[in-house]
Design an enzyme around this catalytic site. Sequence first.
Site, PDB file in Angstrom:
ATOM      1  N   PRO A   9      22.683  29.466   0.529  1.00 11.91           N
ATOM      2  CA  PRO A   9      22.380  30.188  -0.711  1.00 11.91           C
ATOM      3  C   PRO A   9      23.102  31.531  -0.803  1.00 11.91           C
ATOM      4  O   PRO A   9      22.479  32.586  -0.901  1.00 11.91           O
ATOM      5  CB  PRO A   9      20.866  30.365  -0.633  1.00 11.91           C
ATOM      6  N   GLY A  10      24.437  31.491  -0.754  1.00  9.35           N
ATOM      7  CA  GLY A  10      25.220  32.707  -0.993  1.00  9.35           C
ATOM      8  C   GLY A  10      25.451  32.833  -2.482  1.00  9.35           C
ATOM      9  O   GLY A  10      24.617  32.401  -3.299  1.00  9.35           O
ATOM     10  N   GLY A  13      25.813  29.066  -3.869  1.00  6.54           N
ATOM     11  CA  GLY A  13      24.611  28.256  -3.622  1.00  6.54           C
ATOM     12  C   GLY A  13      23.385  28.832  -4.325  1.00  6.54           C
ATOM     13  O   GLY A  13      22.553  28.084  -4.856  1.00  6.54           O
ATOM     14  N   ALA A 124      31.554  34.936  -8.973  1.00  7.96           N
ATOM     15  CA  ALA A 124      30.194  35.285  -8.549  1.00  7.96           C
ATOM     16  C   ALA A 124      30.196  36.127  -7.297  1.00  7.96           C
ATOM     17  O   ALA A 124      31.133  36.082  -6.506  1.00  7.96           O
ATOM     18  CB  ALA A 124      29.432  34.001  -8.267  1.00  7.96           C
ATOM     19  N   LYS A 174      43.553  24.295  -8.508  1.00  2.20           N
ATOM     20  CA  LYS A 174      42.801  25.516  -8.143  1.00  2.20           C
ATOM     21  C   LYS A 174      43.439  26.169  -6.918  1.00  2.20           C
ATOM     22  O   LYS A 174      43.510  27.401  -6.831  1.00  2.20           O
ATOM     23  CB  LYS A 174      41.329  25.160  -7.892  1.00  2.20           C
TER      24      LYS A 174
END
Length: 293
Positions: A9-10, A13, A124, A174
């Site tokens: 959950p960075g 995530g 982000a 990308k």
Amino acid sequence: MPTIAIVGPGAIGGILAAWLGQDPHNAVTVCARTGFDHLEVETPTGTITSSPRVITSPSDATPVDWVLIATKAYDAASAAIWLPSLCRPDTRVVVLQNGVEHVERFSPYVPVASLVPAVIDCPAERTAPGRMRQRGASWIIVPSSANGRDFVSLWTKTNFDVKTDDFTTRAWGKLCINAPGAISAILMKPTGVIQIEPVPDLTRGIVRECLAVGRAEGAKLDDGIVDAVVEGARKAPPDSLNSLIADRMAGRPMEIDARNGAIVRFGRKHGIPTPLNEMAVALLTAAQDTRTY
Ligand SMILES: NC(=O)c1ccc[n+]([C@@H]2O[C@H](COP(=O)([O-])OP(=O)(O)OC[C@H]3O[C@@H](n4cnc5c(N)ncnc54)[C@H](OP(=O)(O)O)[C@@H]3O)[C@@H](O)[C@H]2O)c1
């Protein structure tokens, strides 16, 4: 009710978990190295919050329908420690990381038919455990397969544009954009470094190598991407930081191997020289060596 576990959950995530948690039909579990109580994400349209189940040990995990892996590429082996407790034979494992080796990275741990590689674009950052900022429009591309189509259906209540497409082309496209980020990270100067001659030509050279290798891998990219990457950097805020330089400035490991390293590896496979990317890998590897003299 789809059961979904997000490992890592960075920045990415945390945002994915918070958006998936907006749909009351989803049961979201976050598999964290560093725990937190709830998620709070600043998005372009306001702050969203979510309270998924947060676990910090694989012994608390139970099998789910979907696992989303959102650690850095270099943490693949430690992320994989969660998989035996999270996976049943029908669990799909989606790898949302930069680079082009999503399947190779996780095929030692999960059957290839269960793996769904994903290209994600989501500007982000994480400001604290459980606190993230989503700075703009975000999209995810997964392969045009049954698993890819099922994954798309999870995102209807989010601000992510999630689609199926030719994964190889999108992942190498990308990487063409990301690869010259090594220049900023080597020089420790933000994106505005593109204004200094001969950085535009160096950027073009790095992208041309990536383009040649990506085409050999089957990516359908045209030559226009070379100048488009330079123009994109010219138009970006001059003080913006790509993730390699941001990681180097923060003293974190960099995803050099998954980015420029992949160009060099696949270049060797096809007999395509990649001297500029090779030098970028060498310089950044030396730069992150912690020895003192
Ligand atoms: N950030 C962006 O704008 C962006 C955009 C597109 C793509 N990406 C790609 O998305 C991927 C994730 O990037 P990110 O920026 O989200 O990285 P990040 O902010 O560094 O987050 C990675 C998270 O993984 C956690 N982690 C590491 N090992 C773990 C383990 N064994 N078990 C559970 N959690 C673990 C870390 O834990 P701790 O909390 O303990 O550090 C951290 O929370 C990368 O491949 C990146 O290149 C990022």
